[in-house]
Design a protein around this motif. Structure first.
Motif, PDB file in Angstrom:
ATOM      1  N   ILE A 142       0.814  -1.221   0.000  1.00  0.00           N
ATOM      2  CA  ILE A 142       0.000   0.000   0.000  1.00  0.00           C
ATOM      3  C   ILE A 142       0.849   1.274   0.000  1.00  0.00           C
ATOM      4  N   PRO A 143       1.871   1.399   0.877  1.00  0.00           N
ATOM      5  CA  PRO A 143       2.664   2.633   0.844  1.00  0.00           C
ATOM      6  C   PRO A 143       3.319   2.884  -0.511  1.00  0.00           C
ATOM      7  N   GLU A 144       3.807   1.826  -1.152  1.00  0.00           N
ATOM      8  CA  GLU A 144       4.450   1.998  -2.456  1.00  0.00           C
ATOM      9  C   GLU A 144       3.438   2.368  -3.528  1.00  0.00           C
ATOM     10  N   ILE A 145       2.254   1.762  -3.478  1.00  0.00           N
ATOM     11  CA  ILE A 145       1.226   2.069  -4.483  1.00  0.00           C
ATOM     12  C   ILE A 145       0.821   3.535  -4.384  1.00  0.00           C
ATOM     13  N   LEU A 146       0.599   4.024  -3.178  1.00  0.00           N
ATOM     14  CA  LEU A 146       0.176   5.413  -2.997  1.00  0.00           C
ATOM     15  C   LEU A 146       1.331   6.396  -3.202  1.00  0.00           C
ATOM     16  N   ASP A 147       2.506   6.078  -2.671  1.00  0.00           N
ATOM     17  CA  ASP A 147       3.692   6.916  -2.829  1.00  0.00           C
ATOM     18  C   ASP A 147       3.404   8.403  -2.560  1.00  0.00           C
ATOM     19  N   GLN A 148       3.010   8.694  -1.344  1.00  0.00           N
ATOM     20  CA  GLN A 148       2.791  10.072  -0.875  1.00  0.00           C
ATOM     21  C   GLN A 148       1.519  10.726  -1.429  1.00  0.00           C
ATOM     22  N   THR A 149       0.673   9.964  -2.143  1.00  0.00           N
ATOM     23  CA  THR A 149      -0.549  10.569  -2.680  1.00  0.00           C
ATOM     24  C   THR A 149      -1.774  10.240  -1.823  1.00  0.00           C
ATOM     25  N   GLY A 150      -1.547   9.682  -0.641  1.00  0.00           N
ATOM     26  CA  GLY A 150      -2.633   9.397   0.292  1.00  0.00           C
ATOM     27  C   GLY A 150      -2.145   9.568   1.711  1.00  0.00           C
ATOM     28  N   TYR A 151      -2.957   9.153   2.661  1.00  0.00           N
ATOM     29  CA  TYR A 151      -2.644   9.290   4.088  1.00  0.00           C
ATOM     30  C   TYR A 151      -2.507   7.894   4.687  1.00  0.00           C
ATOM     31  N   LEU A 152      -1.431   7.690   5.446  1.00  0.00           N
ATOM     32  CA  LEU A 152      -1.126   6.367   5.985  1.00  0.00           C
ATOM     33  C   LEU A 152      -1.062   6.399   7.505  1.00  0.00           C
ATOM     34  N   VAL A 153      -1.593   5.337   8.122  1.00  0.00           N
ATOM     35  CA  VAL A 153      -1.493   5.150   9.567  1.00  0.00           C
ATOM     36  C   VAL A 153      -1.040   3.714   9.819  1.00  0.00           C
ATOM     37  N   GLU A 154      -0.677   3.424  11.040  1.00  0.00           N
ATOM     38  CA  GLU A 154      -0.314   2.063  11.400  1.00  0.00           C
ATOM     39  C   GLU A 154      -1.556   1.170  11.395  1.00  0.00           C
ATOM     40  N   PRO A 155      -1.399  -0.118  11.080  1.00  0.00           N
ATOM     41  CA  PRO A 155      -2.558  -1.021  11.116  1.00  0.00           C
ATOM     42  C   PRO A 155      -3.074  -1.204  12.534  1.00  0.00           C
ATOM     43  N   ASN A 156      -4.377  -1.458  12.623  1.00  0.00           N
ATOM     44  CA  ASN A 156      -5.027  -1.728  13.915  1.00  0.00           C
ATOM     45  C   ASN A 156      -4.799  -0.577  14.899  1.00  0.00           C
ATOM     46  N   SER A 157      -4.970   0.653  14.408  1.00  0.00           N
ATOM     47  CA  SER A 157      -4.724   1.850  15.231  1.00  0.00           C
ATOM     48  C   SER A 157      -5.913   2.808  15.142  1.00  0.00           C
ATOM     49  N   PRO A 158      -7.016   2.504  15.850  1.00  0.00           N
ATOM     50  CA  PRO A 158      -8.195   3.368  15.800  1.00  0.00           C
ATOM     51  C   PRO A 158      -7.899   4.819  16.179  1.00  0.00           C
ATOM     52  N   GLU A 159      -6.996   5.018  17.140  1.00  0.00           N
ATOM     53  CA  GLU A 159      -6.668   6.381  17.570  1.00  0.00           C
ATOM     54  C   GLU A 159      -6.045   7.174  16.422  1.00  0.00           C
ATOM     55  N   GLN A 160      -5.106   6.568  15.708  1.00  0.00           N
ATOM     56  CA  GLN A 160      -4.493   7.246  14.566  1.00  0.00           C
ATOM     57  C   GLN A 160      -5.514   7.504  13.462  1.00  0.00           C
ATOM     58  N   LEU A 161      -6.382   6.533  13.229  1.00  0.00           N
ATOM     59  CA  LEU A 161      -7.430   6.724  12.215  1.00  0.00           C
ATOM     60  C   LEU A 161      -8.336   7.891  12.587  1.00  0.00           C
ATOM     61  N   ALA A 162      -8.737   7.951  13.852  1.00  0.00           N
ATOM     62  CA  ALA A 162      -9.613   9.046  14.299  1.00  0.00           C
ATOM     63  C   ALA A 162      -8.942  10.393  14.091  1.00  0.00           C
ATOM     64  N   ASN A 163      -7.674  10.487  14.467  1.00  0.00           N
ATOM     65  CA  ASN A 163      -6.955  11.754  14.307  1.00  0.00           C
ATOM     66  C   ASN A 163      -6.827  12.136  12.839  1.00  0.00           C
ATOM     67  N   GLN A 164      -6.533  11.139  11.996  1.00  0.00           N
ATOM     68  CA  GLN A 164      -6.344  11.436  10.573  1.00  0.00           C
ATOM     69  C   GLN A 164      -7.657  11.809   9.893  1.00  0.00           C
ATOM     70  N   ILE A 165      -8.753  11.161  10.298  1.00  0.00           N
ATOM     71  CA  ILE A 165     -10.069  11.525   9.745  1.00  0.00           C
ATOM     72  C   ILE A 165     -10.379  12.984  10.065  1.00  0.00           C
ATOM     73  N   GLN A 166     -10.176  13.394  11.309  1.00  0.00           N
ATOM     74  CA  GLN A 166     -10.398  14.790  11.684  1.00  0.00           C
ATOM     75  C   GLN A 166      -9.522  15.719  10.877  1.00  0.00           C
ATOM     76  N   TRP A 167      -8.247  15.357  10.730  1.00  0.00           N
ATOM     77  CA  TRP A 167      -7.302  16.217  10.029  1.00  0.00           C
ATOM     78  C   TRP A 167      -7.712  16.382   8.561  1.00  0.00           C
ATOM     79  N   ILE A 168      -8.097  15.299   7.900  1.00  0.00           N
ATOM     80  CA  ILE A 168      -8.461  15.372   6.476  1.00  0.00           C
ATOM     81  C   ILE A 168      -9.663  16.292   6.277  1.00  0.00           C
ATOM     82  N   PHE A 169     -10.687  16.132   7.101  1.00  0.00           N
ATOM     83  CA  PHE A 169     -11.871  16.981   6.925  1.00  0.00           C
ATOM     84  C   PHE A 169     -11.577  18.438   7.256  1.00  0.00           C
TER      85      PHE A 169
END
Length: 402
Positions: free
Chosen positions: A337-364
């Motif tokens: 996944i990181p290679e496919i996106l190559d800086q064109t998306g947002y990445l978090v660690e797997p199984n990390s709801p806290e990181q996902l929550a923070n990134q969702i807020q940041w994107i919006f």
């Protein structure tokens, strides 16, 4: 339109492990066998797909825009009846080149049997590590007479089904008999070798310029929601529970996870709905021709894969759905996944709801930047992950076989 090719057009038989409406037939032209067919047709070859259908379907599944030959085959047909059905299918396979998709008896096994009688070259495409669903290297068949008898002769005997893990292991041992191997992830490459051919997207079909996202959200009852979309089949390794836990943490009623199509494999959808139904909107299975419109309704495409052997072996098709449609993509640092996106998306660690929550807020909160990344993702998809990109690599593969 076809790509220019110096190769003489061939008749190519793609052999698919399950062409039923709950197997490859469920997804129409959206998954690996059909993407390979599209790419081969770009090169001017004549392509026909062959496979068994593990249902008593009458008539067998038909898929628009593809030449398909499938024979109905009950799931527990058992031996020797299965051999009769398989023999009928083998007799119909008529390609100059045989292209088996998956290391399964019902695809690669049939291709090898056809090769023995026709001397046609065989390519095998490995798009999954089949044994990962059964514990990988840890799986062992407990061989004793009573167990063997039950598995072979009882009505639901496990060895009656040709995709039993015992047979899948045998298929791995027969891999040297293929003329060449193709694959779509680094994980598969390290395990089995082969030529890398990514999953391409029809970037003319998946074109964001054709859609108005607000109108599409209105059409599908999503107006007023911030839409996180997962346009695939939920399974435990896909990480959707992490997204739903993140939504629990954020506790914003306008955030919704939209799941498209659901899972044909088990009742995992129901379990998700029972626990997190207030965050989920489920849309029905959609033909591939309508998927670009569905994806256009998303604010963010989520690909929250877990770090499991099953996930590592897979190339998430929903990733290129989002890339082609220029959507902000929130994914995990798993496999390719990181290679496919190559800086064109947002990445978090797997199984990390806290990181996902923070990134969702940041994107919006930074949607202009996120949408700019989405446009970059589309350009990357066009360059590296289109049907045309697949065709370019396949041209060299076929030349090497010939």
């Amino acid at each position: 339109m076809t790509l220019l090719s110096e190769q003489k057009p061939l008749n190519i038989s793609i052999i698919v492990s399950d062409l039923s409406s709950t197997g490859a037939g469920r997804w129409g032209g959206a998954i690996r066998p059909f993407l390979l067919a599209q790419a081969l047709e770009k090169l001017g070859h004549h392509v026909k797909l062959f496979g068994l259908a593990y249902e008593n379907e009458t008539p067998p599944v038909k898929i628009e825009d593809y030449s398909v030959v499938s024979l109905p085959c009950p799931y527990y047909v058992g031996f020797p009846k299965f051999i009769g059905v398989a023999t009928q299918l083998i007799s119909k396979i008529d390609g100059d080149l045989l292209y088996a998709v998956k290391l399964k008896p019902t695809s690669f096994g049939l291709a090898l049997l056809k090769k023995m009688t026709s001397h046609r070259p065989v390519i095998v495409d490995i798009d999954d590590w089949e044994m990962s669903w059964f514990g990988g290297e840890q799986w062992k068949y407990q061989m004793n007479f009573k167990q063997l008898y039950r598995d072979l002769f009882k009505p639901n005997g496990l060895l009656k089904h040709p995709d039993n893990p015992l047979y899948l292991k045998w298929m791995e041992s027969l891999l040297p008999y293929a003329n060449i191997v193709t694959r779509h992830t680094q994980f598969i490459g390290k395990r089995f070798g082969g030529v890398y051919i990514p999953n391409g997207k029809d970037v003319a079909l998946f074109d964001p310029a054709k859609y108005n996202s607000e109108k599409t959200r209105a059409k599908y009852g999503l107006t007023g929601y911030k839409v996180l979309m997962f346009p695939g089949a939920p399974r435990p390794n896909k990480g959707l529970e992490s997204v739903l836990i993140a939504l629990d943490k954020l506790n914003q009623p306008d955030l919704k996870l939209v799941i498209v199509g659901g899972s044909p494999y088990d009742d995992y959808d129901r379990k998700l709905l029972e626990q997190w139904g207030r965050w989920i909107i489920k849309l029905p299975k959609t033909p591939v021709q309508l998927m670009p419109e569905i994806v256009s309704a998303a604010h963010i495409i989520v690909v929250p894969q877990l770090n499991t052997p099953t996930s590592l072996a897979q190339f998430p098709l929903k990733l290129t759905d989002g890339m082609a449609m220029a959507k902000p993509i929130l994914a995990t640092k798993v496999g390719d996944i990181p290679e496919i996106l190559d800086q064109t998306g947002y990445l978090v660690e797997p199984n990390s709801p806290e990181q996902l929550a923070n990134q969702i807020q940041w994107i919006f909160a930074h949607m202009d930047e996120a949408e700019a990344k989405g446009l970059q993702a589309r350009q990357r998809c066009i360059q590296f992950y289109s049907i045309e990109a697949m065709a370019t690599i396949l041209s060299g593969v076929i030349q090497s076989v010939l």
